[in-house]
Scaffold this active site. Structure first.
Site, PDB file in Angstrom:
ATOM      1  N   TYR A 160     -10.597  -9.388   1.285  1.00  0.00           N
ATOM      2  CA  TYR A 160     -11.339  -9.842   2.604  1.00  0.00           C
ATOM      3  C   TYR A 160     -11.990 -11.047   2.340  1.00  0.00           C
ATOM      4  O   TYR A 160     -12.368 -11.877   3.434  1.00  0.00           O
ATOM      5  CB  TYR A 160     -11.914  -8.852   3.276  1.00  0.00           C
ATOM      6  CG  TYR A 160     -11.268  -7.838   4.067  1.00  0.00           C
ATOM      7  CD1 TYR A 160     -10.324  -6.782   3.270  1.00  0.00           C
ATOM      8  CD2 TYR A 160     -11.540  -7.595   5.616  1.00  0.00           C
ATOM      9  CE1 TYR A 160      -9.438  -6.204   4.445  1.00  0.00           C
ATOM     10  CE2 TYR A 160     -11.030  -6.676   6.167  1.00  0.00           C
ATOM     11  CZ  TYR A 160      -9.990  -5.811   5.468  1.00  0.00           C
ATOM     12  OH  TYR A 160      -9.225  -5.056   6.507  1.00  0.00           O
ATOM     13  N   ASP A 195      -8.783   0.166   4.096  1.00  0.00           N
ATOM     14  CA  ASP A 195      -8.611  -0.187   5.495  1.00  0.00           C
ATOM     15  C   ASP A 195      -7.020   0.606   5.835  1.00  0.00           C
ATOM     16  O   ASP A 195      -7.073   1.183   7.047  1.00  0.00           O
ATOM     17  CB  ASP A 195      -8.485  -1.687   5.595  1.00  0.00           C
ATOM     18  CG  ASP A 195      -8.120  -2.047   7.026  1.00  0.00           C
ATOM     19  OD1 ASP A 195      -8.757  -1.760   8.209  1.00  0.00           O
ATOM     20  OD2 ASP A 195      -7.287  -2.933   7.248  1.00  0.00           O
ATOM     21  N   ASP A 220       0.629   2.924  -3.735  1.00  0.00           N
ATOM     22  CA  ASP A 220       1.871   3.189  -3.173  1.00  0.00           C
ATOM     23  C   ASP A 220       1.988   4.835  -3.191  1.00  0.00           C
ATOM     24  O   ASP A 220       2.506   5.454  -1.910  1.00  0.00           O
ATOM     25  CB  ASP A 220       3.115   2.508  -3.758  1.00  0.00           C
ATOM     26  CG  ASP A 220       2.780   2.655  -5.316  1.00  0.00           C
ATOM     27  OD1 ASP A 220       1.921   3.145  -5.580  1.00  0.00           O
ATOM     28  OD2 ASP A 220       3.961   2.021  -5.988  1.00  0.00           O
ATOM     29  N   ASP A 260      -6.397   4.137   8.487  1.00  0.00           N
ATOM     30  CA  ASP A 260      -5.738   4.631   9.583  1.00  0.00           C
ATOM     31  C   ASP A 260      -4.477   5.445   9.259  1.00  0.00           C
ATOM     32  O   ASP A 260      -4.410   6.132  10.296  1.00  0.00           O
ATOM     33  CB  ASP A 260      -5.002   2.977   9.935  1.00  0.00           C
ATOM     34  CG  ASP A 260      -5.854   2.134  10.909  1.00  0.00           C
ATOM     35  OD1 ASP A 260      -7.229   2.126  10.645  1.00  0.00           O
ATOM     36  OD2 ASP A 260      -5.253   1.579  11.574  1.00  0.00           O
ATOM     37  N   LYS A 309      -4.019  -0.175  -7.803  1.00  0.00           N
ATOM     38  CA  LYS A 309      -2.829  -0.722  -8.197  1.00  0.00           C
ATOM     39  C   LYS A 309      -2.838  -1.256  -9.632  1.00  0.00           C
ATOM     40  O   LYS A 309      -2.645  -2.431  -9.868  1.00  0.00           O
ATOM     41  CB  LYS A 309      -2.389  -1.763  -7.225  1.00  0.00           C
ATOM     42  CG  LYS A 309      -0.962  -2.074  -7.464  1.00  0.00           C
ATOM     43  CD  LYS A 309       0.295  -1.123  -6.909  1.00  0.00           C
ATOM     44  CE  LYS A 309       1.519  -1.474  -7.325  1.00  0.00           C
ATOM     45  NZ  LYS A 309       2.619  -0.494  -6.991  1.00  0.00           N
TER      46      LYS A 309
HETATM   47  C1  IPM Z   1     -11.664  -1.777  10.332  1.00  0.00           C
HETATM   48  C2  IPM Z   1     -10.808  -2.909  10.985  1.00  0.00           C
HETATM   49  C3  IPM Z   1     -11.540  -4.233  10.651  1.00  0.00           C
HETATM   50  C4  IPM Z   1     -11.314  -4.300   9.047  1.00  0.00           C
HETATM   51  C5  IPM Z   1     -10.785  -5.522  11.562  1.00  0.00           C
HETATM   52  C6  IPM Z   1     -11.393  -5.373  12.889  1.00  0.00           C
HETATM   53  C7  IPM Z   1     -11.515  -6.686  10.669  1.00  0.00           C
HETATM   54  O1  IPM Z   1      -9.602  -2.698  10.993  1.00  0.00           O
HETATM   55  O2  IPM Z   1     -12.806  -1.805  10.438  1.00  0.00           O
HETATM   56  O3  IPM Z   1     -10.979  -0.806   9.761  1.00  0.00           O
HETATM   57  O4  IPM Z   1     -10.113  -4.720   8.691  1.00  0.00           O
HETATM   58  O5  IPM Z   1     -11.917  -3.762   8.270  1.00  0.00           O
HETATM   59 MG    MG Z   2      -9.025  -1.180   9.922  1.00  0.00          MG
END
Ligand code: IPM
Ligand code: MG
Length: 371
Positions: free
Chosen positions: A141, A244, A220, A248, A188
């Protein structure tokens, strides 16, 4: 307790969900006699519109002066063509960097009444309970980014130092020690030098925590294991980008990403935000799920050792789920609740459980005098 809380609603559904969390914190302050002082500040696309900068200096100052930050969401499709360094998301990324928020804690739990909402089978996800420790202020990042003049080649650099790995690893090991004593490093290491460094440091640090069992898993395989065998995880430790993605993915287990809360920890600052994005399509429609932000507010209170207060929020959230007072992501019936209804139920329940339940029962029995 006196707490100064910086409130950064941000973009998209951010303002709607943040105001529910603030309402809930106000209910906690009233019930438990605390004094919470909220200061709002601009961030993201809204801040670009007003100041040209996704993280204005004033906002940074408000955050530095606060005991904690409550953050909504950032991102707006109208700025999709901006360069990476000018986009609304920089409001959050720069804030993480400037405040040194290096550890992002993202817990995943299941809720009984929602277990059938997950596309994964009940027998697989039942009693899942793990926590992701995502490194937040380094890695790909923040490494050097380049685009060639003709726009036909680009690069992002991923780098880590031992110090950056060690500080979050210690937090993750401590968490594992107080939980089921299992820590899984996701990396990885068969391809990336940074992953090899993570493994080396984690093996070293593990010597300080002999009662914690350490596992190593490639990203993976981890994405697959998370779906087919999520109960095997206790604490997952991983770098920024993998964390990240995994967080999700993991939200699918709970039934909606609208339930995933997070705490970002630094040396001198702490920030609490939902894991999900700004969902511009639903902006202003009063249908976004506020629970992730409300649960982030519970994490805020727990960070200051206000455990009874944190529990009061969690109990109210569980009750709202049990009674189906939920937004369309969790409730596909025509009787779904709006964002503000969920916030109102939770704050009313915190202040006076009995009257709220009495009122709801009478309504559902058709005895309400309110027409
Ligand atoms: C998160 C979000 C952020 C990230 C974005 C909005 C930059 O997806 O907090 O998980 O990638 O960290
Ligand atoms: Mg995110």
């Amino acid at each position: 307790m006196n707490l100064k809380i910086a409130v950064l609603p941000g973009d998209g559904i951010g303002p709607e969900i943040i105001s529910q969390a603030v309402k809930v914190l106000e209910a906690i302050a009233q019930k438990y006699k605390h004094n919470f002082i909220f200061t709002n500040a601009l961030v993201g696309a809204g801040a670009i519109d007003k100041t040209g900068n996704p993280l204005p200096e004033d906002t940074l100052q408000v955050c530095k002066n606060a005991d904690a930050i409550l953050f909504g969401t950032v991102g707006d499709p109208k700025y999709n063509d901006l360069k990476i360094e000018n986009r609304p998301e920089q409001g959050l990324l720069k804030l993480r960097k400037r405040l040194g928020l290096f550890a992002d804690i993202r817990p995943i739990a299941t809720y009984k009444p929602l277990i059938h909402k997950s596309p994964i089978k009940e027998k697989v996800i039942k009693n899942t309970d793990f926590i992701i420790y995502r490194e937040l202020s380094s890695g790909i990042y923040y490494g050097e980014k380049k685009v060639s003049e003709d726009g036909n080649s680009a690069s992002d650099t991923c780098s880590y130092t031992a110090k950056e790995i060690d500080r979050i690893a210690h937090l993750a090991f401590k968490a594992a020690k107080s939980r089921r004593k299992k820590l899984t490093l996701v990396d990885k290491s068969n391809v990336l030098e940074t992953s090899r460094l993570w493994r080396k440091r984690v093996k070293k640090i593990a010597e300080d925590y002999p009662d914690v069992k350490v596992f190593f898993l490639h990203i993976d395989l981890a994405t697959m294991q998370l779906i087919i065998n999520p109960r095997k995880f206790d604490v997952i430790l991983t770098e920024n980008l993998f964390g990240d993605i995994l967080s999700d993915e993991a939200s699918v287990i709970s039934g909606s990403i609208g339930l995933s809360a997070s705490a970002s920890i630094g040396e001198n600052s702490v920030l609490f935000e939902p894991v999900h994005g700004s969902y511009p399509k639903y902006k202003g429609k009063n249908v976004a799920n506020p629970l992730a932000t409300i649960l982030s507010a519970a994490m805020l209170l727990e960070h200051f050792n206000l455990h009874e207060e944190g529990d009061a929020i969690r109990n109210a959230v569980e009750k709202s789920i049990e009674l189906n007072i939920t937004t369309p992501d969790l409730n596909t019936t025509r009787k779904f609740a709006h964002t503000s209804d969920v916030g109102k139920f939770i704050s009313d329940y915190i202040i006076d459980k009995k009257s709220v339940l009495y009122y709801i029962e009478n309504i559902s029995l058709g005895q309400s005098t309110i027409i």
